[in-house]
Design an enzyme around this catalytic site. Structure first.
Site, PDB file in Angstrom:
ATOM      1  N   ASP A 223       0.834  -1.193   0.000  1.00 21.62           N
ATOM      2  CA  ASP A 223       0.000   0.000   0.000  1.00 21.62           C
ATOM      3  C   ASP A 223       0.873   1.248   0.000  1.00 21.62           C
ATOM      4  OD1 ASP A 223      -2.290   1.847   0.808  1.00 21.62           O
ATOM      5  OD2 ASP A 223      -3.316  -0.073   0.925  1.00 21.62           O
TER       6      ASP A 223
ATOM      7  N   HIS B 297      -3.418   5.932   3.552  1.00 21.07           N
ATOM      8  CA  HIS B 297      -4.273   4.807   3.149  1.00 21.07           C
ATOM      9  C   HIS B 297      -3.731   3.493   3.715  1.00 21.07           C
ATOM     10  CE1 HIS B 297      -6.000   1.929   0.130  1.00 21.07           C
ATOM     11  NE2 HIS B 297      -7.010   2.798   0.087  1.00 21.07           N
TER      12      HIS B 297
ATOM     13  N   VAL C 162     -10.472  -0.736  20.653  1.00 18.72           N
ATOM     14  CA  VAL C 162     -10.492  -0.842  19.198  1.00 18.72           C
ATOM     15  C   VAL C 162      -9.458  -1.869  18.766  1.00 18.72           C
ATOM     16  CG1 VAL C 162     -10.347   0.405  16.996  1.00 18.72           C
ATOM     17  CG2 VAL C 162     -11.018   1.634  19.070  1.00 18.72           C
TER      18      VAL C 162
ATOM     19  N   ALA D 220      -7.411  -7.199  -9.135  1.00 22.84           N
ATOM     20  CA  ALA D 220      -8.386  -8.084  -8.495  1.00 22.84           C
ATOM     21  C   ALA D 220      -8.986  -9.077  -9.478  1.00 22.84           C
ATOM     22  CB  ALA D 220      -9.505  -7.261  -7.852  1.00 22.84           C
TER      23      ALA D 220
ATOM     24  N   ALA E 214      -6.452 -14.541  -7.560  1.00 20.97           N
ATOM     25  CA  ALA E 214      -6.542 -13.606  -6.437  1.00 20.97           C
ATOM     26  C   ALA E 214      -7.856 -13.825  -5.697  1.00 20.97           C
ATOM     27  CB  ALA E 214      -6.469 -12.169  -6.944  1.00 20.97           C
TER      28      ALA E 214
ATOM     29  N   SER F  13     -11.182  -0.879  -0.349  1.00 16.55           N
ATOM     30  CA  SER F  13      -9.867  -0.904   0.312  1.00 16.55           C
ATOM     31  C   SER F  13      -9.999  -1.285   1.771  1.00 16.55           C
ATOM     32  CB  SER F  13      -9.196   0.471   0.216  1.00 16.55           C
ATOM     33  OG  SER F  13      -8.776   0.759  -1.093  1.00 16.55           O
TER      34      SER F  13
END
Length: 501
Positions: A209, A260, A277, A375, A380, A430
């Protein structure tokens, strides 16, 4: 079909443009020089391409290398000299064949910028004469355009619901209008897995990423391996390749989507110390690989050659890190059939052969019948986005044949890059993709030696089905981890738990 009539003309034009820049199939030596897109050209007018090379005995050598699977935590400190020898033999064969092809090219007509130790490709910038020479060389199996793919930015909440122009009316809202704090991991049953002792401990998830903010509290106490591959030499120190602590540092906040990777990494593996969290595999470790380059004053993009380098790097780590999955929340374009000509398939296949899954986002354009690349590669795991009410997110790219499953992707809460304590809720495929990558770490902890296919078959059999509103219809299961867990390594799969599915 596309979800909005207003998008049909633009969508068709996009498809036509992509046909001109789609990866070349093996045997098709790629585009003519006058068909090279501007995005692939360097400052001195050369074209960036990824060249497939015929390597003698590649299949046998790759199979010999891949017989050494990714190490399980119990094997992590076991010497693997035989694996190292097999990898070295594979690399030597690729290097020999690549060097032979390059030696035959015009001296001033090319610049090599990436080679690969386990994949039969070379990335280079070439002029028109060299491109013609490559097309004529029988040792060249494919020529693929290497151009940056923009980062798929999170979808703003004001996008609203779809207009229903080619859909039946949805039974539930398809977009999270307000944040539902950290609802994703419980929705996929991660908390149930944690209560049974499966937290992803001992396993790692690779996030390909924009890099991470490694000092964020969400990653405290984790082992973090970092690397960077940047075609525009935007790795720390102004290099195209970097390894070690700090090499996957994200860009400045002036670039769109700079954090991101931090958000995605948190969804897969984050864990706040006070327990309020957590990501899906909250005790898993992290491999952060920065694969983006600066493309303008405010934007970044990822070259396929850098993605290929990252997949190759993950493969090289299989003897020292217990890697469950590689997660790629990136890509673009619109494909209605498998894009198996893409060079990334070779990397995805090699990882799959050693029991490492590759999860990839379908894209955020709201298409019906199309998803993005990579993708669309058949091997994948293509992940679409769903809401807390188990509806398809309105932005999700849907294909009944190419999408693999759904995972939470609307209003997903995770770490951001603003500070070491900052969090936010984002929307996008994402966000869905690292849910699946994190789940893989849990399921590998549960069954350390399982193949990608074995785990996937259990995942697909146990999740709640989500039906698309696209007029073509169809459904895919939503990720639900407890249904894929075994009670112990020798038992049959547990029946799906019906509550909170």
């Amino acid at each position: 079909m596309f979800r909005n009539h207003a998008n049909i003309r633009a969508g068709l034009l996009l498809v036509l443009c992509l046909l001109a820049t789609a990866p070349a199939w093996a045997g098709d030596k790629g585009p003519a020089w006058d068909a090279i897109p501007a995005a692939s050209l360097t400052a001195d007018g050369m074209a960036r391409v990824i060249v497939g090379i015929a390597v003698a005995d590649y299949d046998a050598l790759a199979a010999r290398s891949a017989q050494y699977k990714v190490v399980t935590p119990s094997e992590a400190k076991t010497p693997r000299t035989a694996a190292q020898a097999a990898d070295a033999a594979l690399k030597a064969a690729i290097t020999s064949s690549t060097d032979a092809v390059l030696a035959s090219l015009p001296k001033a007509g090319h610049t090599v910028y990436r080679t690969y130790s386990a994949l039969p490709f070379v990335a280079a910038a070439v002029n028109a004469k060299t491109l013609e020479a490559l097309q004529a060389d029988p040792r060249v199996t494919s020529i693929e355009i290497d151009a940056p793919i923009p980062l798929p930015l999170p979808v703003p909440s004001e996008s609203g619901a779809k207009d229903g122009s080619d859909k039946t009316a949805p039974a539930a809202p398809l977009f999270e209008k307000t944040a539902n704090l950290n609802w994703g991991p419980p929705k996929v049953g991660a908390d149930t897995a944690w209560s049974r002792g499966y937290t992803g401990a001992g396993w790692s998830v690779a996030i390909l990423d924009t890099g991470i903010r490694r000092t964020h509290e969400f990653f405290a106490g984790k082992t973090i391996v970092e690397a960077c591959f940047s075609a525009n030499a935007n790795c720390p120190g102004g290099t195209t390749t970097a390894y070690g602590a700090g090499s996957a540092a994200h860009y400045a906040s002036t670039y769109q989507g700079y954090d991101h990777g931090t958000h995605c990494a948190g969804i897969a593996t984050g864990n706040k110390a006070d327990g309020t969290v957590a990501g899906v595999a909250k005790n898993a470790n992290l491999i952060a690989i920065q694969v983006f380059s600066i493309t303008s004053a405010t934007k970044i993009g990822s070259w396929p050659s850098d993605q290929l380098a990252a997949l190759n790097y993950v493969y090289s780590l299989r003897g020292t890190a217990s890697i469950a999955a590689a997660s790629m929340s990136l890509g673009g374009g619109s494909y209605s059939s498998p894009c198996d000509s893409a060079s990334q398939k070779a990397g995805i296949d090699l990882l799959r052969a050693v029991n490492i899954a590759t999860t990839i986002a379908t894209g955020n354009d709201g298409y019906c019948g199309y998803i993005g690349s990579p993708a669309c590669i058949s091997t994948a795991i293509a992940v679409g986005a769903s809401t807390s009410s188990d509806a398809e997110s309105n932005f999700n790219n849907w294909s009944s044949t190419l999408q693999t499953l759904f995972a939470p992707g609307s209003g997903i809460y995770s770490a951001t890059g603003d500070s070491d304590t900052s969090y936010a809720s984002w929307n996008g495929t994402s966000m869905a993709t690292p849910h699946v990558a994190g789940a893989w770490a849990i399921l590998r902890q549960n069954r350390p030696s399982d193949s990608v296919s074995a785990i996937l078959s259990r995942v697909l059999a146990g999740g709640t089905a989500i039906t698309t509103p696209c007029s073509s219809g169809g459904s895919k299961p939503r990720l639900y981890v407890p249904a894929a867990l075994h009670a112990n390594p020798s038992s049959a799969p547990l029946l799906p738990l019906l509550l909170d599915q």
